[in-house]
Structures are given as C-alpha cells and as structure tokens.
Motif scaffolding. Structure first.
Motif, PDB file in Angstrom:
ATOM      1  N   PRO B 182       0.821  -1.207   0.000  1.00  0.00           N
ATOM      2  CA  PRO B 182       0.000   0.000   0.000  1.00  0.00           C
ATOM      3  C   PRO B 182       0.855   1.257   0.000  1.00  0.00           C
ATOM      4  O   PRO B 182       1.869   1.306   0.682  1.00  0.00           O
ATOM      5  N   LYS B 184      -0.474   4.078   0.862  1.00  0.00           N
ATOM      6  CA  LYS B 184      -0.976   4.796   2.020  1.00  0.00           C
ATOM      7  C   LYS B 184      -1.471   3.765   3.017  1.00  0.00           C
ATOM      8  O   LYS B 184      -1.880   2.685   2.621  1.00  0.00           O
ATOM      9  N   PRO B 185      -1.482   4.116   4.314  1.00  0.00           N
ATOM     10  CA  PRO B 185      -2.003   3.147   5.275  1.00  0.00           C
ATOM     11  C   PRO B 185      -3.437   2.779   4.942  1.00  0.00           C
ATOM     12  O   PRO B 185      -4.193   3.598   4.417  1.00  0.00           O
ATOM     13  N   ASN B 189      -8.720   4.881   4.191  1.00  0.00           N
ATOM     14  CA  ASN B 189      -9.942   4.734   3.418  1.00  0.00           C
ATOM     15  C   ASN B 189     -11.212   4.957   4.224  1.00  0.00           C
ATOM     16  O   ASN B 189     -12.293   4.805   3.727  1.00  0.00           O
ATOM     17  N   HIS B 208      -3.710  -0.450  11.305  1.00  0.00           N
ATOM     18  CA  HIS B 208      -3.280  -1.424  10.303  1.00  0.00           C
ATOM     19  C   HIS B 208      -4.074  -2.695  10.518  1.00  0.00           C
ATOM     20  O   HIS B 208      -4.137  -3.200  11.623  1.00  0.00           O
TER      21      HIS B 208
END
Lengths: 383, 448
Positions: B182, B184-185, B189, B208
């Motif tokens: 990814p 971005k973490p 989202n 995470h």
C-alpha cells in the motif's frame, strides 16, 4: 495481485515486437486516412459512444485557406510519445508521487497509444488523465482539482478523457512496475550479503539507486511493452553493475533461478536482458528542437484552422521583436502561459527542474505530509 | 414532428442492444443494479446483472469504488468469485456499467427465507457447503493479497438453476483492496465493513489491519447460517467520521467475554481501548455464551471452527487456508459444489424465492419518460417497450420457479404499478426490508 503469471499484464500487454510495430502502424494509417477524408485527425467520443470526426464545413473552410496538413510519420509519433512520457516523469516527480504511480501512468499512456494515434487523441491531455487514473488505482487519491491546480490546468481537461482512457486500457488497470521487482531483488541481495560487512550492504544500496535510474530510462522506451517487469529490473541491475562490478550478480541470478524453480535457463535470461539493452539503445533520442517541430505539425493536423492562426502569430511575433520593451528580462510565465497549456513551444520553462518545482510550491507543501508507509517487501520474480 | 423514439435511440450507447432489460434488482448510493438478458448469439438468454455507477458527486470522475471493483475483478478468475463479464460506458451521462453473471440468490435472502417463511434451520450440508465455498473464494483473494473488507450475507451470492446451481460467488468488491504494497495506510480509506460483521480490532480503532478482518466476518456469517439471526446486532453510532461503536463492542463482549491483554497482547496499543478505558474495561462479562447462542455442543467441530474464526487476536485468528483444512469439513456431511441440493436423499430441496425485480425501471434509471412535454407518444412507446420485456417474464418464471413465491419488494421507488399487476404478480408484504438484494449497493455509513 501477487501473481504476475495469471495477470492481464502478463497475458495481454506484453507483446511480440512485430505486433507492436503493426499496431503502431495501423493507428498511424487510420489517422492518415481521417486526414484525407475529413481534413483533420482529431476524434471525439459522442454521447452514444460513437466517434465524431470534424464536420464538413470546417474541413472545407480549412481547405480554402491552405493545403491539407501534413500527417505525422510513425517515427514522429514515437518521438512525441516519448516526449510526453518524459513529462509524466516530471509531473510525478514534482508532485513527489511514489515511482509506482509514475510507472503505472507511463504504462497506461503506452497502452492507450497502442490503439490510438497521437493525431487522434491529444497526448497532452491523455498524459494528465493517465496520471490521474494511476493515482486512483494505486489508492493515492489526488482530486482532479488538486492535480489541475498543480499543473495549472482546468480539471475538466483531466476528467474529460477518463472514460475514454479506461476503455482504451480495456479496463485492465493493474500494472506491475519494474521498480517493485527491483526493490525485491535489492532486498534479497542485501540479505545475501548481510554477513559480508557494511561495505557490501552499501554496495547493494548504491547499485539499487543506479538501477532505478536505468529503469527510469527504460520506461521511456518500448521495453515495458515487450518484457516482463522482473526481467526489466534484472537488466537494469546488470547494466548498473557493469561498470564497477560491486556485486556478483551472476551468482545471484544462478541462485535465484535454482531457488525459485523458474522455467527459464540462465542463457535465456541473459538473452532477454541483452534484448532489453538493445531495445533501450535503439530508442529514439528526443531533442527539444525536433519535438517542437513535430508538435506544431501535430497541432495543425489535429486542427487545420490553426494553420492560419500560426501564420498570423508568426507575423505578429516578428513585429513585436522590433519593439524595444521586448528586450526586458524574461519573467516567470503567467499561469495561462504555462508549458502545458501551450504544449511545447513555451516549454523552455519546463526543462529546468527548479523553475517548475517553484511553480508547484503550494502543491508540494500539501503533499509533503503524506508519508509512504514502509511496504512489506516481497520478492517478486516475474519472468 | 420529431420522432422521440429515434432521438432517444441516438443518444443511447450501441452496446445497450446487446441486452434485453428485465428490470431493476438493486439500488444504492452510487447507482442501480439491473437484471438483463444477453442477446449475443453465443450467450443468448443468459441472465446478466448490470451494475450502473454514476459519476462521483464530488466532481471527481469515476468513483474509486467502481475503479476498485473493475481493477480487481478484471484479474480475478475463480469459481467462488463473481465473474465480471463486461464493462460498458455510457458517454451520455458519463456512467459506467459493470456486467456480471447473474446470481439468483444471496445469503441474506436465503437466511431470511428460513427465518421468516420456513421457520426451520438451514440443513447442515447446505451450511457446510456454503461456508466451504466462501472460504475457498476468500483463500484465493487472500493469497492474491486482496482483502474484501465488506463481507456480509447480502454480498455472498449463490447461483440459481443452471450449470452452476448452488455455487457461491463472493460479490461486491467496492471496498476490496490490494494490501501487498500500500502507498498509504489502509486506514486512510475510512471505516470499512458493515458494523455487525466488523472485526474487534477495527471497532477498537486499529490503524493497520489484515485479511483477518474478513475471517471475523465469515465467523459472523457462519453463526448466522446456524441460527438465522445476526450474531452481533449492535446499534450503529453514526456521529462523526469514525465514532466509537460502544454498543457493537458490548454485544461482542457479552457473547465472547472480555478480551484480555493476555490473550491479545496488542490490545493495549489500540486507540479506543485506551481512550474508552472506563467504558470498555469497566464492565466484565465472565461467562462467554457463544455455544448456547449457536446451539452447538462446545466440543463439536462446527463450534471449534467458529470459535477460531471469532478469536479476538487477529494474529491468532484462523486463516482461510487453515479453515479449509479444519476437520469440520472432513466430517459428514461432506461439503459439495451445489450447496442447495437436499442434505440427505429423502429430503426435499428447499425452493428459494427468486430475486425481486422492479419491472418499471428503464436502463437509465428513470421510471418516467424522459421528455417533459405532455406528448403521449413517448409514453406509449415506453409502455410498449416494457411490455416487450414483460413478455419474457412468465417464461423466466416457469424456468426458475421451483416453489417459492414471487415477491415485489416494498419499495417506495416502485412506480408504474399497473404494468406489474397486469402480469398477475402477487404482492407479498415484506416488512422492514431495506436490504433486499445481494446486488444492493453500499449504504451511506461507508465513507470513502
């Protein structure tokens, strides 16, 4: 997706050289025919999905004013595409995007123009849309407005072609970038030399940096359409290592082939890497002056009415030069004059990174805060 | 006079001629889902579910949801993953249409049918076969680094009569993500997974997360297949962007007992565990009562598997691959490909009702003719078009109708009742069912 061997990239987008040549020739031919038939090459998609060519009236008007514009040759199209692929790298660098986004955008651009000629769809716009879609796909979302602002473009230009590009890509959006394979090899090599001291580890790191630079160059050639990313990354490592021979790559490759039970032999891999380097060396050299000339030609065959305006402007320009105040030192271009707005003619401003970095100051401060999280590195050997 | 029919024809994309519209089968925030039949020579009559994505409202082109669904399903080929047959564009309103193989059933409807109509549990063979196939599809996704993130009964589709009868298809990939590398973490989202099926690490604000969130959801679905009731029916707190879901957690704790740092070491690092110390850590639920809720002996293979799916610590939670290997699937009745055949030879097959179809909606989603003038011609023409579609309907019902009743959803959007009634369809009241279709589109609680 972890499995390259079952991917659409592997099955649909790695071509035989002859297929590539045929495709590029076919779209060039189609644009030539449109030029004969309609007097211009540009294509627009209509509400019902059909393609619209310029109307007769416009064509006749253009014909009265001058001869049918000249079409671009296949080779000239190659030059233009390579120029805009370089622009994608510049834009992505200025936005501090991770290089995965850049690689995906360049591959989208290449794939799109397998089926279209630059005379049909404006590469300047398509390039921006490719970056935009790449950001969406890689979950690094940048709004059309942000992107537009950063490059001083109407966001509508970015959005207008989104569906056309998605369709041109046949909705196959997952792209395997050689950068990732490179990271995998570097990670693996670092592990392998871990016991050999700090110098050995540093050598691998330096080699990786050098190889990234080689991949950047390869991205601007036909190589990504002809070879899988794993081979491209390995070829970049080999090329980067040739001068200083800091790492025993051959031994590493032997071991890798053995370990992974790959179907390829060492000599097959070697000849693939040789072919990559040949393709890299054969790629046209893009120089500013040549591209500028082709770009003017491109604009006119897309829109013949410009022929007149260009002449007028040239005349005006000559008159202007005589005026004394024009000798004043050059200033930074106003937003409306930005290189992207006008294509290549004013692109001198674009060539020095400092200048164009300056323009994106606002954008940069915004993006600085976005950190890339440490991605779990997985060795990707993709033959 | 301008012929409105012709005018209409011209702005309609050519690909529409590939399909014969049957009606609308789902609706959500980003669009509509239609049932259609293919008119292509080699697929003639094959039923297709077509999901229409509107342009995203924020003026940002194709919605990220549509992009995710397309990019992932273009690459996925697996018997237990819904098949994306085609993607079409309507340049008229800049919308995308995704064409899928049509699945007549979904677990939401199957469970509801047992609960409300039959008042009898789903047979053990069917439960086991459904679960095995869900896990099989999920194992494929997880080994390709895809987390679905929104598993729930209405997203688990089951094929109706035909070659693939009773085969499970995991659907709705609007929230699915590749998590291999990814940029971005994943938490960027926004909140994912409908709250009832949401894993405790998500409820406690984990930044995470892993494929284990899907396994928690499968555990919840497994329990629901056994009891016909959602296992943890928490009341969603809708305040703010990512509110603390106290009620949902309490429902989980009541059933499974309190999580402890002993069993779940990383618990101490979770934001909401720290921030809501008083609430969460104040009450103690000592007696876990999961086995009495699911009415399974504590030592049965089914209960063993279920409790491994509902393990608090995501690191210890069973994976899809491990679950497929569980002895539950090696004890009788063995799972099979057609989950909907009777459990034992003497038993009668359950006839599940067909998916309700709203026959009054056109492909562009309108229920009224597009022209605003009061000219009757276009209206009549539309009615005729609809009647053409309707001609297909009785035939379809003969084919597919096993014993279930046809239903029309209680849906305020249903217009043009006349047409439906003319076909002699019975209307069956159907209370409080908003979630009426496995093709329903995501609700507003999800943020992108």
């Amino acid at each position: 997706m972890a499995d390259f061997s079952t991917s659409s990239h592997c099955h649909h987008w790695i071509l035989q050289r002859q297929t590539l040549v045929d495709k590029l020739r076919a779209s060039n031919q189609r644009a030539q025919e449109a030029l004969k038939k309609y007097g211009a090459t540009r294509v627009e998609v209509q509400a019902d999905g059909s393609l619209a060519y310029p109307e007769n009236a416009e064509v006749e008007a253009a014909a009265r004013k001058g001869p049918t514009p000249e079409h671009l040759t296949v080779q000239e199209e190659v030059m233009i595409r390579k120029f805009y692929e370089g622009k994608i790298q510049q834009v992505c660098t200025a936005f501090l995007f991770p290089n995965k986004i850049q690689a995906t955008a360049i591959l989208y651009f290449k794939r799109f123009y397998l089926n279209w000629s630059v005379m049909e769809h404006d590469p300047k716009h398509i390039m921006l849309t490719c970056i935009y879609i790449s950001c969406k796909v890689e979950e690094f979302h940048v709004s059309a407005e942000e992107l537009g602002k950063g490059i001083q473009q109407d966001p509508q230009v970015v959005l207008k072609n989104e569906l056309t590009v998605l369709q041109g890509l046949e909705f196959e959006l997952i792209v395997y970038a050689p950068y990732r394979s490179l990271d995998g090899y570097a990670f693996d090599l670092e592990n392998a030399v871990q016991g050999m001291g700090a110098v050995a580890v540093k050598n691998v790191q330096e080699l990786r940096e050098q190889a990234v630079f080689e991949v950047d160059i390869m991205m601007l050639t036909d190589v990504p359409l002809l070879f899988p990313p794993g081979q491209i990354a390995m070829a970049a490592l080999r090329k980067a290592n040739r001068e200083n021979r800091k790492v025993d790559l051959e031994r590493y490759m032997q071991g890798l082939l053995g370990r992974t039970g790959a179907k390829h032999t060492m000599s097959e891999l070697e000849s693939a890497m040789d072919a990559i380097e040949i393709a890299m060396n054969e790629s046209v050299h893009v120089e500013e002056e040549g591209v500028r000339r082709i770009d003017r030609k491109l604009k006119i065959c897309r829109n013949p009415q410009l022929q007149d305006e260009t002449k007028k402007r040239e005349r005006k320009g000559k008159q202007k030069q005589k005026k004394p105040q024009d000798a004043a030192p050059p200033t930074y271009p106003k937003p409306a004059d930005s290189a992207i707005n006008h294509g290549i003619e004013e692109s001198d401003n674009f060539t020095t990174p400092q200048v164009h970095m300056l323009r994106w100051e606002g954008m940069l401060s915004l993006l600085m805060s976005v950190k890339e999280i440490g991605a779990k590195t997985v060795l990707a050997i993709q033959y | 006079m301008v012929d409105p029919g012709n005018q209409r024809q011209r702005t309609r994309p050519a690909w529409l001629n590939q399909y014969e519209l049957v009606g609308k089968i789902g609706e959500g925030t980003y669009g509509l889902v239609y049932l259609a039949r293919s008119k292509l020579p080699h697929h003639r009559g094959v039923r297709i579910a077509i999901k229409k994505f509107k342009q995203s409202k924020e003026g940002d082109g194709v919605s990220p949801t549509a992009i995710r669904e397309i990019m992932l399903l273009r690459e996925c080929v697996h018997e237990n993953i819904v098949k994306l047959v085609d993607v079409h564009i309507n340049y008229g309103d800049m919308s995308l249409y995704l064409a899928f193989d049509y699945a007549e059933h979904d677990l939401y409807e199957i469970i509801r049918h047992h609960r409300e109509k039959l008042s009898s549990p789903i047979n053990q063979y069917t439960v086991k076969s459904l679960l095995w196939q869900i896990l099989n599809g999920l194992n494929y996704l997880h080994s390709n680094w895809i987390i679905h993130r929104d598993l729930k009964p209405s997203n688990i589709l089951v094929m109706g009569e035909g070659e693939e009868q009773g085969v499970v298809k995991i659907g709705d990939f609007g929230l699915a993500r590749v998590h291999q590398a990814p940029l971005k973490p994943l938490c960027d989202n926004g909140v994912v997974v409908t709250i009832w099926y949401r894993a405790p690490e998500l409820l406690l604000g984990a930044k995470h997360y892993t494929s284990a969130v899907d396994m928690w959801a499968v555990g919840c679905i497994f329990a629901e297949l056994l009891t016909l009731k959602p296992l943890f029916q928490g009341i969603e707190d809708k305040n703010g962007p990512n509110p603390f879901q106290a009620d949902q957690l309490e429902k989980i704790f009541k059933t499974l007992g309190h999580p402890t740092p002993d069993r779940w070491p990383t618990l101490l690092n979770l934001p909401f565990w720290q921030a809501n110390r008083n609430f969460i850590q104040g009450k103690k639920y000592e007696n876990p009562g999961l086995y009495s809720i699911v009415q399974q002996p504590a030592k049965s293979p089914a209960f063993d598997l279920l409790s491994k799916m509902l393990e608090y610590d995501p690191a210890k939670r069973i994976s899809a691959a491990q679950a497929l290997d569980h002895h539950y699937f090696r004890t009788e009745p063995l799972p099979g490909r057609n989950a909907l055949v009777p459990g034992s030879p003497g038993e009668k097959a359950v006839g599940y009702p067909n998916r309700p179809v709203d026959y009054s909606t056109d492909f562009d989603g309108s229920t009224a003719p597009p022209q605003s003038n009061s000219n009757l011609a276009p209206l009549q023409q539309q009615q005729m078009q609809r009647n053409e579609h309707m001609m297909q309907v009785p035939q379809m019902h003969q084919q597919l109708h096993m014993q279930g009743m046809q239903r029309i959803p209680q849906n305020s959007n249903m217009g043009n009742y006349g047409v439906g009634n003319q076909q002699g369809r019975r209307k069956e009241p159907d209370s409080g069912n908003q979630n009426y279709s496995g093709y329903q589109l995501p609700n507003k609680s999800r943020r992108m």
